[in-house]
Structures are given as C-alpha cells and as structure tokens.
Design an enzyme around this catalytic site. Sequence first.
Site, PDB file in Angstrom:
ATOM      1  N   ASP A   1       0.849  -1.190   0.000  1.00 33.10           N
ATOM      2  CA  ASP A   1       0.000   0.000   0.000  1.00 33.10           C
ATOM      3  C   ASP A   1       0.893   1.252   0.000  1.00 33.10           C
ATOM      4  O   ASP A   1       1.887   1.312   0.727  1.00 33.10           O
ATOM      5  CB  ASP A   1      -0.843  -0.050   1.297  1.00 33.10           C
ATOM      6  CG  ASP A   1      -2.022   0.889   1.276  1.00 33.10           C
ATOM      7  OD1 ASP A   1      -2.467   1.253   0.181  1.00 33.10           O
ATOM      8  OD2 ASP A   1      -2.501   1.235   2.377  1.00 33.10           O
ATOM      9  N   HIS A   2       0.536   2.241  -0.819  1.00 28.69           N
ATOM     10  CA  HIS A   2       1.244   3.531  -0.838  1.00 28.69           C
ATOM     11  C   HIS A   2       2.752   3.421  -1.026  1.00 28.69           C
ATOM     12  O   HIS A   2       3.518   4.107  -0.343  1.00 28.69           O
ATOM     13  CB  HIS A   2       0.938   4.335   0.441  1.00 28.69           C
ATOM     14  CG  HIS A   2      -0.491   4.793   0.508  1.00 28.69           C
ATOM     15  ND1 HIS A   2      -0.987   5.816  -0.276  1.00 28.69           N
ATOM     16  CD2 HIS A   2      -1.520   4.353   1.256  1.00 28.69           C
ATOM     17  CE1 HIS A   2      -2.280   5.979  -0.013  1.00 28.69           C
ATOM     18  NE2 HIS A   2      -2.631   5.088   0.912  1.00 28.69           N
TER      19      HIS A   2
ATOM     20  N   GLU B   1      -2.788   6.195  -7.881  1.00 28.94           N
ATOM     21  CA  GLU B   1      -3.744   7.182  -7.351  1.00 28.94           C
ATOM     22  C   GLU B   1      -3.730   8.447  -8.192  1.00 28.94           C
ATOM     23  O   GLU B   1      -2.669   8.957  -8.533  1.00 28.94           O
ATOM     24  CB  GLU B   1      -3.370   7.502  -5.897  1.00 28.94           C
ATOM     25  CG  GLU B   1      -4.279   8.519  -5.221  1.00 28.94           C
ATOM     26  CD  GLU B   1      -4.073   8.550  -3.696  1.00 28.94           C
ATOM     27  OE1 GLU B   1      -3.735   7.496  -3.114  1.00 28.94           O
ATOM     28  OE2 GLU B   1      -4.232   9.627  -3.097  1.00 28.94           O
TER      29      GLU B   1
ATOM     30  N   THR C   1      -7.417   2.253   9.749  1.00 27.23           N
ATOM     31  CA  THR C   1      -7.579   2.773  11.111  1.00 27.23           C
ATOM     32  C   THR C   1      -8.649   2.010  11.912  1.00 27.23           C
ATOM     33  O   THR C   1      -8.439   1.702  13.087  1.00 27.23           O
ATOM     34  CB  THR C   1      -7.947   4.280  11.040  1.00 27.23           C
ATOM     35  OG1 THR C   1      -6.955   4.909  10.211  1.00 27.23           O
ATOM     36  CG2 THR C   1      -7.943   4.925  12.410  1.00 27.23           C
TER      37      THR C   1
HETATM   38  O1  G3H Z   1      -4.338   2.912   2.234  1.00 25.36           O
HETATM   39  C1  G3H Z   1      -4.917   2.725   3.308  1.00 25.36           C
HETATM   40  C2  G3H Z   1      -6.265   3.129   3.513  1.00 25.36           C
HETATM   41  O2  G3H Z   1      -6.566   4.193   2.697  1.00 25.36           O
HETATM   42  C3  G3H Z   1      -6.710   3.168   4.936  1.00 25.36           C
HETATM   43  O3  G3H Z   1      -7.318   4.353   5.364  1.00 25.36           O
HETATM   44  O4  G3H Z   1      -6.809   4.069   7.776  1.00 25.36           O
HETATM   45  O5  G3H Z   1      -8.334   5.862   6.987  1.00 25.36           O
HETATM   46  O6  G3H Z   1      -9.064   3.484   6.889  1.00 25.36           O
HETATM   47  P1  G3H Z   1      -7.945   4.447   6.831  1.00 25.36           P
HETATM   48 ZN    ZN Z   2      -4.573   4.909   1.553  1.00 26.60          ZN
END
Ligand code: G3H
Ligand code: ZN
Length: 278
Positions: A81-82, A133, A229
């Site tokens: 991720d990211h 993105e 989160t």
């Molecule tokens: O890339 C991770 C997600 O966008 C998680 O976002 O922690 O706000 O649910 P969140």
């Molecule tokens: Zn994210």
Amino acid sequence: MLVNMKKIVEDAAKSNYAVPGFNVFGYEDAAAIVAAAEELDCPVILMTNRDAVAHMPFDILGGVLRGVAENAKVPVCVHLDHGKTFEEAVKAIKAGYTSVMYDGSQLPLEENIKNTKEIVRMAHAVGVTVEAEIGSVGYNDPSIEAKAVYTEPEEAKKFAEETGVDALAVAIGTLHRMETQAAKIQYDRLDKIQELTNVPIVIHGSTGITDDDLQKLAKYRVAKINIGTALRMVFGYKLRETIEANPKEFDRIKFFKEPMEAVRKAAKEKMILLGLGK
Ligand code: G3H
Ligand code: ZN
C-alpha cells in the site's frame, strides 16, 4: 490461495460488492482477517502500509503474509500500500507481494503517469498487479504532510488510459486516518469518473465512510475499499483492555487472543456491509 488483484477487482467492479483491502501489521491481524473471509467464503486483500514496512523488512513481512495467503481457503492478495518508488515496488515483488500500489499522488500529473507506467511495465511482466492514485486523498493527521486534492474525472480518464493500471484510487471526499465515520462522499464526482473510465475504482481512507455509504459504494464500479484505522483501533483498544485486565500475565501470545477475535468480528462486519458473503 495466494492471488494477485486482477480477478478480484475485475469481478468486484462488475458486481454489487466491493472487496476490502485491510492494512495489517503482521501475522495476528492478517490471520484474523483471513478467518473472517473464510467464514464468508469471499476474497480479501491484505495490505502493508508505510509504518508496517518501516517496522519489518519487506522479505520477512512478505514471507509471513504470503504464508497466510497460501494457507487460506479463499483468494488472498498480498498488496503493497502507498509505495513511493520503483525500488520499493521491486523489493515488495521480490519478497512475494502479488500486487503493488504506486502512490505518485503528490507529483505533477505527467510525472505520476510516467512513473506509474514504468512500474506497470515491470510488474505486469512478472504477473503482479498495480494500483495507482489520481487526485490525492489527504490525511486527518497533521504529522503527515500530504496535500488533499479531489480527483478530476478528465484526469482519471487520461491516467487510466495512459498507464494501464489494474485499479485506480480516486479522491472523492475521504481522508486517511479518520477515527469517526464522518466523510462526505461526492457521488457526482464518482458518477463522472465512472462515466469516463472503465478501470476498477479504489477508495482510500474508508474508516471514515458511514455504513450506509459503504453499502452504496459497493454497488458502484468501486472494486476495492481500503480500511486501516478502524481495525487498528479495534486491535489496539482490545489489547490495552486485555493487558489491564491481566496484570500478572506477561506472555504476549495470550494477550493477542482477544484482539484477534475482535478483529475477526470487525472485519466480517465490514465485509457484510460491502455486500460479501451472500
Ligand atoms: O491505504 C490505506 C487506507 O486508505 C486506509 O485508510 O486508515 O483511513 O481506513 P484508513
Ligand atoms: Zn490509503
């Protein structure tokens, strides 16, 4: 069974459900999430964010998550991720990740397109899927510097066509790391993006999305809903409660039991909201 993201997102995009991409920090949350997916007999995406890969080297984390995925009775994708660089994508792929996100959302459009294309070419050559993105989902956390910019539908069209990504993350009203479900989704913007593109859509910062909106978004061409989160809060708060209730205990494996059960339940609830398990 370990899979990349292609079939998962393509199937979800054309169906009335979306697949959650859950951020995990290691074995405990990954195993709990996979247990929920097995109960509902649905696919799931395990993702590691920047904090996770800073804590544990890629090859170790990748090995653990790959093992969990290979043992699963349902399709499980292991996704970076990211990711911010080509080198990170290569490291993740060498460590066994089956999917990577390249996040060039803070860069000018042309640079984001150029970098994404290079990663798509490299990753597709070895059967790994790519998410990128366009626009930028900001952070509800002042310690993280990232501008928030809504996705322009025309730019999403250009980006999807020129890069060939397997899934496209768009900014339509969410923010990362919200602790309450207070996001205001811009459905007009989403409609326009859907009209101009064919690519499976990803929503980040989905902890902040209300239950009603999760149900509604699942019926759009939204294929992947990123949630971090919400489950970290469930694990962390239950862990604290367990430790406080057992002051004489010191074996951390015993402390993990209740948080894992709480994560299994919370993940299952999100999956049901997203239309899975029918
Ligand atoms: O890339 C991770 C997600 O966008 C998680 O976002 O922690 O706000 O649910 P969140
Ligand atoms: Zn994210």
